[in-house]
Design a protein around this motif. Sequence first.
Motif, PDB file in Angstrom:
ATOM      1  N   GLU A  28       0.801  -1.211   0.000  1.00 48.94           N
ATOM      2  CA  GLU A  28       0.000   0.000   0.000  1.00 48.94           C
ATOM      3  C   GLU A  28       0.846   1.279   0.000  1.00 48.94           C
ATOM      4  OE1 GLU A  28      -2.774  -0.239  -1.159  1.00 48.94           O
ATOM      5  OE2 GLU A  28      -4.251   0.031   0.426  1.00 48.94           O
ATOM      6  N   SER A  62      -1.811  -2.429  -5.075  1.00 47.17           N
ATOM      7  CA  SER A  62      -2.955  -2.535  -4.168  1.00 47.17           C
ATOM      8  C   SER A  62      -3.872  -3.687  -4.570  1.00 47.17           C
ATOM      9  CB  SER A  62      -3.742  -1.223  -4.159  1.00 47.17           C
ATOM     10  OG  SER A  62      -2.960  -0.171  -3.620  1.00 47.17           O
ATOM     11  N   TYR A 102     -11.476  -3.081  -0.990  1.00 51.22           N
ATOM     12  CA  TYR A 102     -10.674  -2.371  -1.988  1.00 51.22           C
ATOM     13  C   TYR A 102     -11.083  -0.900  -2.059  1.00 51.22           C
ATOM     14  CZ  TYR A 102      -8.061  -1.200  -6.122  1.00 51.22           C
ATOM     15  OH  TYR A 102      -7.171  -0.592  -6.981  1.00 51.22           O
ATOM     16  N   GLU A 152     -12.270   0.837   0.360  1.00 55.97           N
ATOM     17  CA  GLU A 152     -11.751   1.501   1.560  1.00 55.97           C
ATOM     18  C   GLU A 152     -10.247   1.717   1.471  1.00 55.97           C
ATOM     19  OE1 GLU A 152     -11.963   1.375   6.431  1.00 55.97           O
ATOM     20  OE2 GLU A 152     -13.060  -0.112   5.249  1.00 55.97           O
ATOM     21  N   GLN A 153      -9.515   0.714   0.961  1.00 55.86           N
ATOM     22  CA  GLN A 153      -8.072   0.886   0.780  1.00 55.86           C
ATOM     23  C   GLN A 153      -7.791   2.126  -0.068  1.00 55.86           C
ATOM     24  OE1 GLN A 153      -7.051  -2.751  -1.136  1.00 55.86           O
ATOM     25  NE2 GLN A 153      -6.729  -3.900   0.741  1.00 55.86           N
ATOM     26  N   ARG A 209      -8.985   5.528   1.696  1.00 53.05           N
ATOM     27  CA  ARG A 209      -8.127   6.020   2.772  1.00 53.05           C
ATOM     28  C   ARG A 209      -6.927   6.774   2.217  1.00 53.05           C
ATOM     29  NH1 ARG A 209      -9.032   4.432   7.934  1.00 53.05           N
ATOM     30  NH2 ARG A 209     -10.672   2.885   8.243  1.00 53.05           N
ATOM     31  N   LYS A 210      -6.366   6.260   1.130  1.00 53.17           N
ATOM     32  CA  LYS A 210      -5.246   6.957   0.508  1.00 53.17           C
ATOM     33  C   LYS A 210      -5.717   8.261  -0.145  1.00 53.17           C
ATOM     34  CE  LYS A 210      -4.277   3.202  -1.697  1.00 53.17           C
ATOM     35  NZ  LYS A 210      -3.701   2.165  -2.564  1.00 53.17           N
ATOM     36  N   THR A 242      -3.868   5.608   7.326  1.00 52.27           N
ATOM     37  CA  THR A 242      -3.725   5.421   5.898  1.00 52.27           C
ATOM     38  C   THR A 242      -3.997   3.983   5.475  1.00 52.27           C
ATOM     39  OG1 THR A 242      -1.389   4.881   6.013  1.00 52.27           O
ATOM     40  CG2 THR A 242      -1.957   7.212   5.872  1.00 52.27           C
ATOM     41  N   GLY A 243      -3.961   3.786   4.151  1.00 50.27           N
ATOM     42  CA  GLY A 243      -4.223   2.464   3.597  1.00 50.27           C
ATOM     43  C   GLY A 243      -3.237   1.418   4.053  1.00 50.27           C
ATOM     44  N   SER A 244      -1.982   1.798   4.286  1.00 53.12           N
ATOM     45  CA  SER A 244      -0.983   0.821   4.710  1.00 53.12           C
ATOM     46  C   SER A 244      -1.336   0.217   6.060  1.00 53.12           C
ATOM     47  CB  SER A 244       0.398   1.472   4.778  1.00 53.12           C
ATOM     48  OG  SER A 244       1.370   0.559   5.253  1.00 53.12           O
ATOM     49  N   SER A 290      -4.433  -2.048   5.693  1.00 52.01           N
ATOM     50  CA  SER A 290      -4.176  -3.344   5.064  1.00 52.01           C
ATOM     51  C   SER A 290      -3.383  -4.261   5.985  1.00 52.01           C
ATOM     52  CB  SER A 290      -3.437  -3.148   3.740  1.00 52.01           C
ATOM     53  OG  SER A 290      -4.277  -2.523   2.806  1.00 52.01           O
TER      54      SER A 290
END
Length: 339
Positions: free
Chosen positions: A189, A197, A239, A241-242, A245-246, A268-270, A273
Amino acid sequence: MQPDQTRAVMTLALMAAFADEHKDEREREHIREMAESLGAASGTDLMKTYQDVLLGRASLEGAVAALDTPGLRQLAFEMAVGVCDADGVCNAREKAFLERLRAALDIAPAEAGAITEQADALASAPVRAAPVEGESVPPAALAVAAAPLAAAATAPGAASASAQRPASVSDAEIDSMVLNAAILNGALELLPQSLASMAIIPLQTRLVYRIGKVYGYELDKGHITDFLATVGVGLTSQYVEQFGRKLVGGLLGKVMGGMGRAVGSAATGSAFSFATTYALGKVAQRYYAGGRTLGTDALKSAFARTAEEAKGLQQRYAPQIQERAKGLDVGKLLKELRA
């Protein structure tokens, strides 16, 4: 990105999520919860965007009009492809939506075809496969995953005659496999490529497959998808949401060295995840070790609790996540994952 551009891209993401018109109630609820929680965390009214899409008040053409640069338009298309492929290769309705979107965004057919071809290959990646770059699997667990089950236990989700963890695979080794999967997905991410991703969900399904196999269960993608939905991890909503968030975190387009994207905060996405993957692995371990006796409520509760705990764990492993991201060869990883 301006606020209207952020809303436009998220509108297209939600349109892609509902393009197949037959999401089950669990997935619809996951998407609604995503819009509510992400909107509250970011100060963006994503619930209104969600409602506008669901009630047909938003138009594809209106969203596209707000995206006034080639980069934004390509980003929106890649995101839509990822959303449509999150729960499997695109069906006819999703393909029709993507073609309509491609034309509206004025993306060349050849360019769009290359993006969808790569995404489709990831969506159909086998769960039973050798580890890819950065995916650490203990040798004993890998041997179990590669070995055939007894003839009496070949049905998807069936347990072998002895549904016990082999003595050759320790709890510590399974814990290590789960942690390494979470670190790898957190690292993906942080990379600029959209396909990085898109690799997260296939890697999560492989993790559940391997854990199930260790405890004597041969799982297919249908069973794994249902397990993820039961614990509260909708593939499509995850996906969205990932990506969301970014997007609302302002990470897209920032630069950290040669990586192309800034390392963000725990929101964040990281971090998302990492926590999702870690919780999924730990709950799968508990579920299959216990002979699949946990009910839906217990699974959901265990997942939510473990995901919350994993947020603190992610902060501890943030340096390792960043270091893993720097060393990842995305092209090689994706090629191995699709093999």
